[in-house]
Design an enzyme around this catalytic site. Structure first.
Site, PDB file in Angstrom:
ATOM      1  N   TYR A 145      -7.323   6.422   2.726  1.00 57.07           N
ATOM      2  CA  TYR A 145      -7.379   5.357   1.718  1.00 57.07           C
ATOM      3  C   TYR A 145      -6.434   4.217   2.075  1.00 57.07           C
ATOM      4  CZ  TYR A 145      -6.713   2.782  -2.586  1.00 57.07           C
ATOM      5  OH  TYR A 145      -6.624   1.757  -3.494  1.00 57.07           O
ATOM      6  N   ASP A 192     -10.767   6.358  -4.202  1.00 54.45           N
ATOM      7  CA  ASP A 192      -9.668   7.019  -4.898  1.00 54.45           C
ATOM      8  C   ASP A 192     -10.245   7.604  -6.184  1.00 54.45           C
ATOM      9  OD1 ASP A 192      -9.975   4.888  -6.659  1.00 54.45           O
ATOM     10  OD2 ASP A 192      -7.832   4.480  -6.814  1.00 54.45           O
ATOM     11  N   GLU A 197       0.820  -1.206   0.000  1.00 50.50           N
ATOM     12  CA  GLU A 197       0.000   0.000   0.000  1.00 50.50           C
ATOM     13  C   GLU A 197       0.859   1.263   0.000  1.00 50.50           C
ATOM     14  OE1 GLU A 197      -3.051   0.215  -0.630  1.00 50.50           O
ATOM     15  OE2 GLU A 197      -3.573  -1.896  -0.509  1.00 50.50           O
TER      16      GLU A 197
END
Length: 226
Positions: free
Chosen positions: A135, A153, A52
């Protein structure tokens, strides 16, 4: 089109049939169209934490070889926690964002010191780490811990705005209307897979420029086409 910010409620609640249809069609599309990346083949929290970070503002195909090399060099969180920022930055240089390495190293050191080397499993704790926003925190929660954490996103925002005829704020990642919409359309289970479905659909079909509407399984009820 009336601005959703003036409606005073989440308009998706008024279109439950359309929402269910949208979800079903996308899940059918995902059954044979999801992309294959190495971080999607693991539930290891550390591996997903690394992925991530590397995927922030980075194309997945570009991040993939760096991700694999990174885990060879730093196979555990403790290995990363004791690494020098300069060495990590050198490895991550092809991905850009010069500050990424320092934030990643600082997060790893915080996790080692405060959480005994275990990646935090709550959005609230993850948000306290350097370089982790909403996010990224929710992606880790969904993909590493199986939590029902929807994400937003630019891909997700674009799909939701087009299909449901919404108009979010200029900065999509901070738009409460779009975050509410992302949560409303998510299924009750396997939300991690659902998030990936939206990301891949936005990358392959509902693209920013020249969307492939003729091939889209949502075209029948899409507000963008109507």
């Amino acid at each position: 089109m009336q601005s959703t910010s003036k409606l005073g409620m989440n308009p998706l609640k008024l279109e439950t049939d359309k929402t269910s249809w949208f979800r079903q069609r996308l899940l059918e599309w995902a059954a044979s169209n999801l992309r294959d990346f190495p971080w999607r083949q693991t539930a290891d929290p550390y591996s997903i934490f690394v992925a991530e970070f590397l995927l922030q503002k980075t194309v997945a195909a570009t991040a993939s070889p760096i991700y694999e090399a990174f885990l060879v060099r730093y196979p555990t969180l403790y290995a990363l926690a004791v690494a020098s920022v300069a060495d990590v930055a050198s490895l991550l240089q092809p991905l850009g964002l010069s500050f990424r390495a320092e934030r990643l190293c600082n997060s790893a050191r915080t996790i080692a010191d405060k959480y005994g080397g275990s990646i935090p499993a709550s959005e609230e704790e993850l948000l306290l780490l350097p370089g982790i926003g909403k996010y990224t925190a929710r992606s880790i929660c969904a993909n590493a811990f199986g939590q029902p954490a929807a994400v937003l996103d630019t891909n997700v925002a674009r799909i939701v705005e087009r299909f449901f005829g919404l108009q979010g704020e200029r900065v999509k990642s901070r738009c409460k209307i779009l975050w509410s919409a992302a949560e409303a359309i998510a299924p009750d289970k396997e939300v991690g897979r659902w998030n990936l479905t939206l990301l891949d659909f936005g990358a392959a079909i509902c693209t920013a420029r020249k969307p492939r509407c003729a091939e889209c399984p949502l075209q029948e009820k899409c507000s963008y086409l109507q």
